[in-house]
Design a protein around this motif. Sequence first.
Motif, short mmCIF file in Angstrom:
data_model
loop_
_atom_site.label_atom_id
_atom_site.label_comp_id
_atom_site.label_asym_id
_atom_site.label_seq_id
_atom_site.Cartn_x
_atom_site.Cartn_y
_atom_site.Cartn_z
N LYS A 186 0.87 -1.19 0.00
CA LYS A 186 0.00 0.00 0.00
C LYS A 186 0.89 1.23 0.00
CE LYS A 186 -3.83 0.12 2.27
NZ LYS A 186 -4.85 0.14 3.36
N ARG A 187 1.39 1.54 -1.17
CA ARG A 187 2.34 2.64 -1.33
C ARG A 187 1.63 3.97 -1.52
NH1 ARG A 187 8.06 0.96 -2.06
NH2 ARG A 187 8.06 -1.17 -2.88
N PRO A 188 2.30 5.07 -1.14
CA PRO A 188 1.77 6.39 -1.52
C PRO A 188 1.91 6.56 -3.02
CG PRO A 188 3.94 6.59 -0.54
CD PRO A 188 3.54 5.16 -0.37
N ALA A 189 1.11 7.44 -3.58
CA ALA A 189 1.11 7.63 -5.03
C ALA A 189 0.93 9.11 -5.38
CB ALA A 189 0.01 6.81 -5.69
N VAL B 59 4.29 5.18 -6.04
CA VAL B 59 3.79 4.87 -7.38
C VAL B 59 3.49 6.21 -8.05
CG1 VAL B 59 1.95 3.80 -8.73
CG2 VAL B 59 2.82 2.66 -6.67
N ALA B 60 4.17 6.48 -9.15
CA ALA B 60 4.02 7.76 -9.84
C ALA B 60 3.30 7.54 -11.17
CB ALA B 60 5.37 8.42 -10.06
N LYS C 108 -5.48 -3.11 -6.72
CA LYS C 108 -4.80 -3.77 -7.84
C LYS C 108 -3.44 -3.14 -8.12
CE LYS C 108 -9.19 -4.82 -10.12
NZ LYS C 108 -10.03 -4.58 -11.34
N LEU C 109 -3.32 -1.85 -7.81
CA LEU C 109 -2.09 -1.12 -8.12
C LEU C 109 -1.08 -1.13 -6.98
CD1 LEU C 109 -3.76 2.01 -9.80
CD2 LEU C 109 -2.60 0.13 -10.98
N GLY C 110 -1.47 -1.62 -5.82
CA GLY C 110 -0.57 -1.59 -4.68
C GLY C 110 -0.42 -0.20 -4.11
N ILE C 111 -1.53 0.55 -4.08
CA ILE C 111 -1.54 1.95 -3.65
C ILE C 111 -2.41 2.11 -2.40
CG2 ILE C 111 -2.51 4.21 -4.29
CD1 ILE C 111 -1.54 3.70 -7.14
N ASP C 112 -1.99 2.98 -1.52
CA ASP C 112 -2.79 3.37 -0.37
C ASP C 112 -3.77 4.44 -0.83
OD1 ASP C 112 -3.89 4.35 1.96
OD2 ASP C 112 -1.98 4.63 3.00
N PRO C 113 -5.08 4.17 -0.84
CA PRO C 113 -6.05 5.15 -1.35
C PRO C 113 -6.13 6.42 -0.51
CG PRO C 113 -7.18 3.32 -0.29
CD PRO C 113 -5.74 2.93 -0.38
N ASP C 114 -5.56 6.38 0.69
CA ASP C 114 -5.56 7.56 1.55
C ASP C 114 -4.27 8.35 1.46
OD1 ASP C 114 -8.13 7.02 2.59
OD2 ASP C 114 -7.28 5.54 3.96
N LEU D 45 5.58 14.72 5.02
CA LEU D 45 4.26 14.12 5.21
C LEU D 45 4.35 12.70 5.75
CD1 LEU D 45 2.39 15.30 1.97
CD2 LEU D 45 2.27 16.32 4.25
N GLY D 46 5.58 12.16 5.78
CA GLY D 46 5.78 10.79 6.24
C GLY D 46 5.48 9.75 5.18
N TRP D 47 5.42 10.18 3.92
CA TRP D 47 5.09 9.25 2.83
C TRP D 47 6.30 8.47 2.35
CZ3 TRP D 47 0.97 11.33 -1.14
CH2 TRP D 47 -0.18 11.76 -0.43
N ILE D 48 7.47 9.08 2.39
CA ILE D 48 8.73 8.44 2.00
C ILE D 48 9.77 8.73 3.07
CG2 ILE D 48 8.29 8.36 -0.49
CD1 ILE D 48 9.87 10.94 -0.79
N PRO D 49 10.80 7.89 3.18
CA PRO D 49 11.83 8.11 4.20
C PRO D 49 12.79 9.23 3.77
CG PRO D 49 12.38 6.20 2.88
CD PRO D 49 11.01 6.63 2.43
N PRO D 50 13.49 9.84 4.72
CA PRO D 50 14.48 10.85 4.36
C PRO D 50 15.55 10.27 3.45
CG PRO D 50 14.04 10.88 6.72
CD PRO D 50 13.38 9.65 6.18
N LEU D 51 16.07 11.10 2.58
CA LEU D 51 17.17 10.69 1.71
C LEU D 51 18.41 10.40 2.54
CD1 LEU D 51 16.80 13.16 -1.29
CD2 LEU D 51 16.88 10.68 -1.50
#
Length: 277
Positions: free
Chosen positions: A53-56, A86-87, A122-128, A269-275
Amino acid sequence: MKRIIALLTLLALCGWAEEKKPHPSFVVTYKETPQGELRLHIFNPPKHDAKQKRPAIVFFFGGGWNSGTPSQFYGQSQHLADRGMVAICAEYRTKKTHHTDPRACVMDAKSAMRWVRSNAGKLGIDPDRVAAGGGSAGGHLAAATATLQAFNEPDEDTKTSCVPNALALFNPVFDNSEKGYGHDRVKKYWEEFSPRHNLKKGTPPTIVFLGTKDDLIPVATAQDYQKTMAANGDRCDLHLYKDQTHGFFNKGKMFEETLNETDQFFVSLGWIPPLKK
């Protein structure tokens, strides 16, 4: 013989350059219209599968609602996919290709957001955690999905929300009043069409990029947009780039700088980790 070797070398370099260009993981149709089908160009993170459930983020290209191509945001999409999102680069109807007016562009943008949410499993996305982004007229469309009540496709199920959970706007033409962009084309319905004039409390967290010498969007317009969101208690990060003109974010150093700020926005936003440094 030397000419043949030189030619083979050139062809090899061209092939290498083509491989280095971003390419979507796959393309899928999200909407059938009287003017033709519309597709989403989807970039998946490495080793992605539908159980996740990835951010998109859904990107909308610029072009004045007249023309353009989803490939405008391939670079940003590849980076964000590599970072775990997911972009998605969306096609939508334009005047030049489909002979439609700007209202159809908004309808398609809303349809794209709803399709992504409806197919999140189906896309492996978090709808929120589905963001919208775009440049110029595409920035308008992204903002429109968050702010406009009108311009839904007739008979489309609106129970699934088209409102994104965050916005990344690159020199967006989000004021369509007489003082804004494209008013002559939308003057019959501009009050329903202009994101600037439909801001309300609860607008998603937003990041805006603008050059101080943009000939389509005055700095004051973006500052007013930010102030209105702040007054509503909502987050709007405005990044101004000295002496940059319209479309600056697609070019060299500015591409890197705006992409880095976009990355940091999603980190915040906490969607991805820091670089990693």
